[in-house]
Write a protein that holds these residues in place. Structure first.
Motif, PDB file in Angstrom:
ATOM      1  N   LEU A  42     -45.508  19.500  17.921  1.00 20.19           N
ATOM      2  CA  LEU A  42     -44.129  19.688  17.315  1.00 20.19           C
ATOM      3  C   LEU A  42     -43.709  18.116  17.003  1.00 20.19           C
ATOM      4  N   ARG A  43     -44.206  17.146  17.893  1.00 15.62           N
ATOM      5  CA  ARG A  43     -43.915  15.821  17.659  1.00 15.62           C
ATOM      6  C   ARG A  43     -44.520  15.200  16.430  1.00 15.62           C
ATOM      7  N   ASP A  44     -45.847  15.694  16.278  1.00 16.95           N
ATOM      8  CA  ASP A  44     -46.438  15.124  14.879  1.00 16.95           C
ATOM      9  C   ASP A  44     -45.931  15.877  13.781  1.00 16.95           C
ATOM     10  N   LEU A  45     -45.488  17.114  13.891  1.00 22.62           N
ATOM     11  CA  LEU A  45     -44.332  17.551  12.701  1.00 22.62           C
ATOM     12  C   LEU A  45     -43.070  16.971  12.285  1.00 22.62           C
ATOM     13  N   GLY A  46     -42.753  15.924  13.181  1.00 21.14           N
ATOM     14  CA  GLY A  46     -41.383  15.428  12.919  1.00 21.14           C
ATOM     15  C   GLY A  46     -40.403  16.008  13.785  1.00 21.14           C
ATOM     16  N   HIS A  47     -40.645  17.017  14.998  1.00 23.31           N
ATOM     17  CA  HIS A  47     -39.728  17.525  15.727  1.00 23.31           C
ATOM     18  C   HIS A  47     -39.763  17.133  17.061  1.00 23.31           C
ATOM     19  N   ASN A  48     -38.508  17.095  17.746  1.00 23.53           N
ATOM     20  CA  ASN A  48     -38.531  16.445  19.173  1.00 23.53           C
ATOM     21  C   ASN A  48     -38.052  17.738  20.242  1.00 23.53           C
ATOM     22  N   TYR A  49     -38.745  18.356  20.953  1.00 23.71           N
ATOM     23  CA  TYR A  49     -38.791  19.489  21.616  1.00 23.71           C
ATOM     24  C   TYR A  49     -37.333  19.377  22.466  1.00 23.71           C
TER      25      TYR A  49
END
Length: 130
Positions: A42-49
């Motif tokens: 998720l982080r690498d896709l630009g999202h923050n869990y």
């Protein structure tokens, strides 16, 4: 994510506290590795869990199937590959493989469901790459 489903690779070293008395990774720790793989993807896709949770949605494990092929040991360098294999309205499936070099150690698949703060199923957030 409609065009292609993502695959993420994450390398890590086995820590001593993740092992049992024989210096082998305790089977339950693989679940933590899979969680780490999903969060880092998720982080690498630009999202923050954390931001997803702050927005009132949680991604929870609804199903997990694990196959163990060989033991991993303290200080081994492992590579976890996490692949999204299916996305639906409220859930998604992942495939995980952990290798030590060319050797497959563990393979697993999961169903992750999206729920709101009350535990009711909710639509997945848009997880396309940013």
């Amino acid at each position: 994510m409609t065009d292609s489903l993502p695959t993420h690779k994450y390398g890590f070293r086995v820590a001593y506290q993740e092992t049992d008395g024989q210096r082998r990774v305790h089977h339950a720790n693989y679940l933590n590795y899979f969680e780490r793989g999903r969060v880092e993807m998720l982080r690498d896709l630009g999202h923050n869990y954390k931001a997803i949770e702050d927005d009132g949605r949680m991604l929870v494990v609804a199903e997990m199937n694990v196959k163990y092929f060989a033991p991993a040991e303290f200080d081994d360098w492992l590579e976890l590959t996490t692949t999204v294999v299916e996305i639906r309205k409220v859930r998604m499936r992942h495939l995980y493989q952990i290798h030590r070099g060319d050797q497959l150690i563990v393979e697993a698949d999961s169903v992750i469901a999206c729920v709101d703060r009350t535990g009711k199923l909710a639509r997945l957030p848009n997880l396309e790459s940013r």
